[in-house]
Design a protein around this motif. Structure first.
Motif, mmCIF file in Angstrom:
data_model
loop_
_atom_site.group_PDB
_atom_site.id
_atom_site.type_symbol
_atom_site.label_atom_id
_atom_site.label_comp_id
_atom_site.label_asym_id
_atom_site.label_seq_id
_atom_site.Cartn_x
_atom_site.Cartn_y
_atom_site.Cartn_z
ATOM 1 N N GLU A 126 0.682 -1.285 -0.023
ATOM 2 C CA GLU A 126 0.011 -0.013 -0.079
ATOM 3 C C GLU A 126 0.861 1.334 0.117
ATOM 4 O OE1 GLU A 126 -2.477 -0.367 3.431
ATOM 5 O OE2 GLU A 126 -3.829 -2.055 2.493
ATOM 6 N N HIS A 127 1.903 1.027 0.471
ATOM 7 C CA HIS A 127 2.846 2.272 0.523
ATOM 8 C C HIS A 127 4.198 2.192 -0.561
ATOM 9 C CE1 HIS A 127 1.141 2.839 4.618
ATOM 10 N NE2 HIS A 127 1.674 3.839 4.578
ATOM 11 N N ASP A 128 3.523 1.619 -1.617
ATOM 12 C CA ASP A 128 4.565 1.572 -2.928
ATOM 13 C C ASP A 128 5.793 1.007 -2.686
ATOM 14 O OD1 ASP A 128 2.488 3.269 -4.240
ATOM 15 O OD2 ASP A 128 3.301 4.976 -3.311
ATOM 16 N N VAL A 129 6.009 -0.255 -1.732
ATOM 17 C CA VAL A 129 7.096 -0.886 -1.956
ATOM 18 C C VAL A 129 6.662 -2.144 -2.879
ATOM 19 C CG1 VAL A 129 8.404 -2.608 -0.405
ATOM 20 C CG2 VAL A 129 7.446 -0.397 0.536
ATOM 21 N N VAL A 130 7.690 -2.270 -3.785
ATOM 22 C CA VAL A 130 7.574 -3.252 -4.893
ATOM 23 C C VAL A 130 8.090 -4.775 -4.270
ATOM 24 C CG1 VAL A 130 8.096 -4.196 -7.106
ATOM 25 C CG2 VAL A 130 7.906 -1.458 -6.585
ATOM 26 N N VAL A 131 7.178 -5.458 -3.712
ATOM 27 C CA VAL A 131 7.335 -6.604 -3.220
ATOM 28 C C VAL A 131 7.469 -7.781 -3.920
ATOM 29 C CG1 VAL A 131 6.891 -8.452 -1.321
ATOM 30 C CG2 VAL A 131 6.693 -6.081 -0.885
ATOM 31 N N THR A 132 8.401 -8.480 -4.493
ATOM 32 C CA THR A 132 8.357 -9.628 -5.422
ATOM 33 C C THR A 132 8.338 -10.825 -4.866
ATOM 34 O OG1 THR A 132 11.049 -9.673 -5.431
ATOM 35 C CG2 THR A 132 9.741 -8.203 -7.052
ATOM 36 N N GLY A 133 8.269 -11.140 -3.566
ATOM 37 C CA GLY A 133 8.200 -12.301 -3.023
ATOM 38 C C GLY A 133 8.684 -12.383 -1.685
ATOM 39 N N PHE A 134 8.304 -13.256 -0.808
ATOM 40 C CA PHE A 134 8.760 -13.465 0.545
ATOM 41 C C PHE A 134 8.561 -14.870 0.903
ATOM 42 C CE2 PHE A 134 4.114 -12.923 0.962
ATOM 43 C CZ PHE A 134 3.754 -13.400 1.908
ATOM 44 N N HIS A 135 9.669 -15.495 2.107
ATOM 45 C CA HIS A 135 9.563 -16.824 2.310
ATOM 46 C C HIS A 135 10.092 -16.862 3.717
ATOM 47 C CE1 HIS A 135 13.518 -16.551 0.310
ATOM 48 N NE2 HIS A 135 13.814 -17.502 1.117
ATOM 49 N N LYS A 136 9.993 -18.111 4.531
ATOM 50 C CA LYS A 136 10.557 -18.227 5.546
ATOM 51 C C LYS A 136 12.061 -18.710 5.248
ATOM 52 C CE LYS A 136 9.916 -20.934 9.804
ATOM 53 N NZ LYS A 136 9.018 -22.143 10.595
ATOM 54 N N GLN A 137 12.887 -18.588 5.952
ATOM 55 C CA GLN A 137 14.218 -19.179 5.933
ATOM 56 C C GLN A 137 14.130 -20.367 6.869
ATOM 57 O OE1 GLN A 137 17.622 -16.778 7.493
ATOM 58 N NE2 GLN A 137 19.128 -17.975 5.959
ATOM 59 N N GLU A 138 14.654 -21.431 6.163
ATOM 60 C CA GLU A 138 14.847 -22.736 6.792
ATOM 61 C C GLU A 138 16.238 -22.602 7.667
ATOM 62 O OE1 GLU A 138 12.455 -24.545 7.969
ATOM 63 O OE2 GLU A 138 10.689 -23.901 6.915
ATOM 64 N N GLY A 139 16.434 -22.798 8.768
ATOM 65 C CA GLY A 139 17.851 -23.124 9.275
ATOM 66 C C GLY A 139 18.362 -24.216 9.042
ATOM 67 N N SER A 140 19.484 -24.263 8.634
ATOM 68 C CA SER A 140 20.303 -25.613 8.488
ATOM 69 C C SER A 140 21.445 -25.943 9.481
ATOM 70 C CB SER A 140 20.810 -25.789 6.969
ATOM 71 O OG SER A 140 21.894 -24.937 6.928
ATOM 72 N N LEU A 141 21.786 -27.245 9.906
ATOM 73 C CA LEU A 141 22.859 -27.616 10.536
ATOM 74 C C LEU A 141 24.225 -26.765 9.795
ATOM 75 C CD1 LEU A 141 23.681 -28.710 13.228
ATOM 76 C CD2 LEU A 141 23.901 -30.993 12.203
ATOM 77 N N GLU A 142 24.586 -26.952 8.722
ATOM 78 C CA GLU A 142 25.659 -26.338 8.191
ATOM 79 C C GLU A 142 25.708 -24.610 8.607
ATOM 80 O OE1 GLU A 142 23.506 -28.057 6.393
ATOM 81 O OE2 GLU A 142 24.890 -29.508 5.463
ATOM 82 N N THR A 143 24.477 -24.064 8.270
ATOM 83 C CA THR A 143 24.327 -22.513 8.718
ATOM 84 C C THR A 143 24.710 -22.501 10.012
ATOM 85 O OG1 THR A 143 22.817 -22.383 6.868
ATOM 86 C CG2 THR A 143 23.034 -20.434 8.647
ATOM 87 N N LEU A 144 24.121 -23.222 10.985
ATOM 88 C CA LEU A 144 24.317 -23.057 12.442
ATOM 89 C C LEU A 144 25.759 -23.392 12.769
ATOM 90 C CD1 LEU A 144 23.014 -22.996 15.490
ATOM 91 C CD2 LEU A 144 22.873 -25.586 15.039
ATOM 92 N N PHE A 145 26.428 -24.362 12.007
ATOM 93 C CA PHE A 145 27.752 -24.672 12.448
ATOM 94 C C PHE A 145 28.628 -23.425 12.097
ATOM 95 C CE2 PHE A 145 31.932 -25.990 10.883
ATOM 96 C CZ PHE A 145 32.298 -26.716 12.063
ATOM 97 N N MET A 146 28.771 -22.840 10.812
ATOM 98 C CA MET A 146 29.250 -21.764 10.542
ATOM 99 C C MET A 146 28.940 -20.590 11.286
ATOM 100 S SD MET A 146 30.925 -23.017 8.104
ATOM 101 C CE MET A 146 31.569 -21.209 7.516
ATOM 102 N N ARG A 147 27.738 -20.371 11.833
ATOM 103 C CA ARG A 147 27.422 -19.209 12.647
ATOM 104 C C ARG A 147 28.102 -19.370 13.921
ATOM 105 N NH1 ARG A 147 22.746 -15.544 13.402
ATOM 106 N NH2 ARG A 147 22.625 -15.940 10.982
ATOM 107 N N VAL A 148 27.866 -20.172 14.587
ATOM 108 C CA VAL A 148 28.467 -20.254 16.073
ATOM 109 C C VAL A 148 30.163 -20.591 16.106
ATOM 110 C CG1 VAL A 148 26.498 -21.148 16.857
ATOM 111 C CG2 VAL A 148 28.031 -22.859 16.339
ATOM 112 N N THR A 149 30.766 -21.116 14.737
ATOM 113 C CA THR A 149 32.117 -21.396 15.003
ATOM 114 C C THR A 149 32.724 -20.130 14.314
ATOM 115 O OG1 THR A 149 32.013 -22.674 12.989
ATOM 116 C CG2 THR A 149 31.879 -23.776 15.255
ATOM 117 N N GLU A 150 32.313 -19.252 13.767
ATOM 118 C CA GLU A 150 32.882 -18.256 13.016
ATOM 119 C C GLU A 150 33.772 -17.491 13.918
ATOM 120 O OE1 GLU A 150 29.900 -15.664 11.299
ATOM 121 O OE2 GLU A 150 29.096 -14.825 13.104
#
Length: 339
Positions: free
Chosen positions: A280-304
């Motif tokens: 309604e406020h003229d934002v051109v939304v082309t899509g949206f989705h829920k990000q599913e966390g993965s063990l790989e992503t978790l591993f990289m996050r907590v060991t960075e």
């Protein structure tokens, strides 16, 4: 089942394992992950009585592993990362040999061996020499051998190392079968996707410290938040960020050229209302989705970076039990360490 309290292992001034506290409940399939040199194998060897800790306590099935080392070996079935087999023995002879080491009588060995070889799908290999088996078959044979004396705890260190895809699938099915039978299993592995499919809880080590541990879903929630929402757009980025920030329970994590990433506690109707407000406020939304966390992503996050120096390792817990989550930082651990 497995209770580790303030476990440490020092080599001179080097700490291979520092102030590790962990609880694996009965019937759990626990995944132990971490980069090379993180301290996983050292911890496993201390649990299995192959190495004495510098400090700390280990309890297995109610038995003190450090003061009852002979008794504790009856409680553990161990499959090491580099397993040894006797190539000049047939599969049946191999099982007989190990059964005799546990002082089992021949009739008992034959009965249990037949059941275990059927469990690991090697019943038709009893009269085959071990050195003619494939690596995957040898690994399954080692699991059968480790189960001969019906241990309370099965420990596997990198069981899928060097296995082809089919052999890895067979090993995963075997471990899931053992889990369904109520066996408590601790497994270390670098193949994170497979651990996420098998394990009910995990522990992540880095630089000798346990940086995250607990039920997989609870650790994911602690690191990533309740939910992650990615909104893609083609205009109106600033307006989208402003509108999202006005909603309770929403945190804008990152803003890119064509997307924004949010953590939120909204319901689906609330998400739809927010997206509609943006449009309604003229934002051109082309899509949206829920990000599913993965063990790989978790591993990289907590060991960075160095363990515990990042913003993710911010809270600490002692034992990890059902539903508990522990995220420990290196600085906090070093301050508390009794090593």
């Amino acid at each position: 089942m497995l209770q580790i309290d303030h476990l440490c292992k020092n080599y001179g001034k080097f700490q291979a394992v520092s102030d590790l506290t962990l609880h694996v409940p009965q019937g759990d399939l626990f995944g132990f992950v971490g980069p090379n040199g993180a301290g996983k194998t050292t911890t496993i060897r201390m649990v299995c009585g192959l190495m004495l800790p510098t400090a700390g306590n280990i309890m297995i099935n109610g038995v003190d592993a450090l003061t009852n080392r002979k008794e504790i070996k009856k409680q553990i079935g161990y499959v090491p990362d580099f397993f040894g087999v006797y190539d000049n023995l047939k599969v049946k002879e191999y099982m007989d040999f190990y059964g005799s080491m546990y002082r089992m009588n021949s009739r008992e060995i034959e009965r249990i061996s037949d059941d275990l070889l059927e469990l690991v799908n090697l019943s038709d290999k009893k009269e085959v020499f071990v050195d003619t088996l494939s690596r995957g078959m040898k690994q399954r044979l080692c699991v059968a051998r480790a189960l001969l004396h019906n241990p309370a705890l099965l420990v596997l260190d990198e069981p899928n190392s060097g296995l082809d895809p089919r052999a890895r699938v067979e090993m995963k099915e075997l471990l899931l079968n053992l889990k369904s039978m109520g066996k408590t299993i601790v497994i270390s592995s670098h193949i994170l996707a497979e651990l996420s499919e098998m394990c009910s809880s995990i522990g992540i080590m880095d630089h000798g410290h346990l940086v995250a541990a607990g039920r997989i879903e609870d650790v994911m929630e602690s690191v990533f938040g309740n939910d992650q929402l990615i909104i893609t757009l083609d205009g109106g980025r600033e307006t989208a960020v402003r509108i999202a920030s006005e909603y309770a329970g929403v945190k804008v994590n990152s803003v890119g050229e064509h997307e924004i990433r949010l953590s939120h506690t909204m319901t689906k109707p609330q998400i739809a209302k927010m997206i509609g407000n943006m449009i309604e406020h003229d934002v051109v939304v082309t899509g949206f989705h829920k990000q599913e966390g993965s063990l790989e992503t978790l591993f990289m996050r907590v060991t960075e970076g160095d363990a515990g120096t990042g913003s993710d390792a911010v809270t600490e817990g002692d034992a990890v039990a059902e539903g508990d989550v522990s995220l420990k930082g290196e600085k906090e651990n070093a301050a508390e360490s009794n090593c």
